[in-house]
Design an enzyme around this catalytic site. Structure first.
Site, mmCIF file in Angstrom:
data_model
loop_
_atom_site.group_PDB
_atom_site.id
_atom_site.type_symbol
_atom_site.label_atom_id
_atom_site.label_comp_id
_atom_site.label_asym_id
_atom_site.label_seq_id
_atom_site.Cartn_x
_atom_site.Cartn_y
_atom_site.Cartn_z
ATOM 1 N N GLY A 46 -50.467 56.815 48.711
ATOM 2 C CA GLY A 46 -51.343 55.657 48.775
ATOM 3 C C GLY A 46 -52.602 55.973 47.996
ATOM 4 O O GLY A 46 -52.944 57.154 47.821
ATOM 5 N N GLN A 51 -61.226 55.524 45.130
ATOM 6 C CA GLN A 51 -60.841 56.888 44.747
ATOM 7 C C GLN A 51 -60.775 57.081 43.234
ATOM 8 O O GLN A 51 -60.714 58.212 42.761
ATOM 9 C CB GLN A 51 -59.500 57.259 45.385
ATOM 10 C CG GLN A 51 -59.591 57.345 46.909
ATOM 11 C CD GLN A 51 -58.263 57.718 47.506
ATOM 12 O OE1 GLN A 51 -57.441 56.853 47.766
ATOM 13 N NE2 GLN A 51 -58.037 59.004 47.712
ATOM 14 N N CYS A 93 -55.521 63.857 52.081
ATOM 15 C CA CYS A 93 -56.078 62.817 51.212
ATOM 16 C C CYS A 93 -56.311 63.420 49.843
ATOM 17 O O CYS A 93 -56.835 64.536 49.742
ATOM 18 C CB CYS A 93 -57.388 62.318 51.807
ATOM 19 S SG CYS A 93 -58.211 61.099 50.783
ATOM 20 N N LEU A 94 -55.945 62.677 48.809
ATOM 21 C CA LEU A 94 -56.128 63.177 47.439
ATOM 22 C C LEU A 94 -57.608 63.403 47.121
ATOM 23 O O LEU A 94 -57.931 64.171 46.230
ATOM 24 C CB LEU A 94 -55.523 62.187 46.432
ATOM 25 C CG LEU A 94 -54.004 61.993 46.520
ATOM 26 C CD1 LEU A 94 -53.569 60.837 45.629
ATOM 27 C CD2 LEU A 94 -53.263 63.263 46.143
ATOM 28 N N HIS A 135 -55.104 54.554 56.732
ATOM 29 C CA HIS A 135 -55.855 55.537 55.942
ATOM 30 C C HIS A 135 -56.509 54.861 54.727
ATOM 31 O O HIS A 135 -57.689 55.087 54.436
ATOM 32 C CB HIS A 135 -54.898 56.654 55.507
ATOM 33 C CG HIS A 135 -55.502 57.719 54.656
ATOM 34 N ND1 HIS A 135 -55.652 59.021 55.078
ATOM 35 C CD2 HIS A 135 -55.994 57.689 53.389
ATOM 36 C CE1 HIS A 135 -56.219 59.731 54.114
ATOM 37 N NE2 HIS A 135 -56.429 58.951 53.075
ATOM 38 N N GLU A 136 -55.743 54.004 54.032
ATOM 39 C CA GLU A 136 -56.274 53.354 52.817
ATOM 40 C C GLU A 136 -57.334 52.301 53.151
ATOM 41 O O GLU A 136 -58.328 52.179 52.426
ATOM 42 C CB GLU A 136 -55.132 52.741 51.995
ATOM 43 C CG GLU A 136 -54.067 53.730 51.512
ATOM 44 C CD GLU A 136 -54.628 54.974 50.842
ATOM 45 O OE1 GLU A 136 -55.679 54.897 50.181
ATOM 46 O OE2 GLU A 136 -54.008 56.050 50.995
ATOM 47 N N HIS A 139 -60.571 53.915 53.580
ATOM 48 C CA HIS A 139 -61.241 54.195 52.303
ATOM 49 C C HIS A 139 -62.112 53.018 51.855
ATOM 50 O O HIS A 139 -63.228 53.200 51.370
ATOM 51 C CB HIS A 139 -60.211 54.470 51.194
ATOM 52 C CG HIS A 139 -59.770 55.897 51.097
ATOM 53 N ND1 HIS A 139 -60.633 56.929 50.816
ATOM 54 C CD2 HIS A 139 -58.548 56.466 51.206
ATOM 55 C CE1 HIS A 139 -59.948 58.072 50.770
ATOM 56 N NE2 HIS A 139 -58.682 57.825 51.014
HETATM 57 NI NI NI Z 1 -57.117 59.174 51.123
#
Ligand code: NI
Length: 169
Positions: A46, A51, A93-94, A135-136, A139
């Site tokens: 995701g 990000q 998380c990236l 999670h997204e 963000h």
């Molecule tokens: Ni993330």
């Protein structure tokens, strides 16, 4: 195909509240394509627009399965309007390097959003799919999964990150 640089914690754009999307144009389609390309390249499951440095309410979520590789759903202006049950599972998380931790989330959620052309979407999501969406959406609100950890765990991560950054310099 444009793979964007993924911005990492503690960059301030990850703390911005993403703006509502009101124009569904070619620029939005290009942003979604960039998000998907960047997500596949990472690889991740995701990715939110913050990000890649764009604080707008757009996320992509992996929907690949054995029959369909590289399939994803785009959620524009997503809202989690209801949640039920809870489940603890490991998340990463990236944008938060070298960190995974157990996070409690709703097991099932109800989501309203728009697609890339502005059409309304409304659906239920469960388990892993529900976890990724939660999670997204976090963000887009400027929240990271580490905010959901105990203050001790978060402090330990900050210490570890500081060390990692010093080692890189
Ligand atoms: Ni993330």
């Amino acid at each position: 195909m444009t793979i964007k640089k993924i911005i990492t914690y503690p960059h301030p754009v990850l703390r911005e509240k993403a703006k509502l999307v009101t124009i569904f144009d070619e620029a939005l389609q290009a942003l979604v394509k960039d998000l998907a390309d960047t997500m596949w390249n990472a690889p991740g499951v995701g990715l939110a627009a913050n990000q890649i440095g764009i604080a707008r309410q757009v996320v992509v979520v992996d929907r690949s399965n054995q029959a369909h590789e590289r399939q994803y759903i785009t959620l524009v202006n997503p809202v989690i309007s209801a949640g039920e049950g809870s489940i603890i599972d490991e998340e990463g998380c990236l944008s938060v390097i070298e960190c995974t931790a157990n996070v409690k989330r709703f097991r099932k959620i109800h989501v309203t959003a728009q697609d890339v052309t502005g059409n309304p979407l409304e659906f239920d999501a469960e388990d892993r799919y529900a976890r990724i969406i939660q999670h997204e959406v976090d963000h887009l609100l400027g929240t990271l999964f580490i905010d959901r950890l105990s203050s001790l765990k978060r402090a330990l991560y900050k210490k570890k990150l500081k060390k990692l950054i010093q080692e890189q310099e």
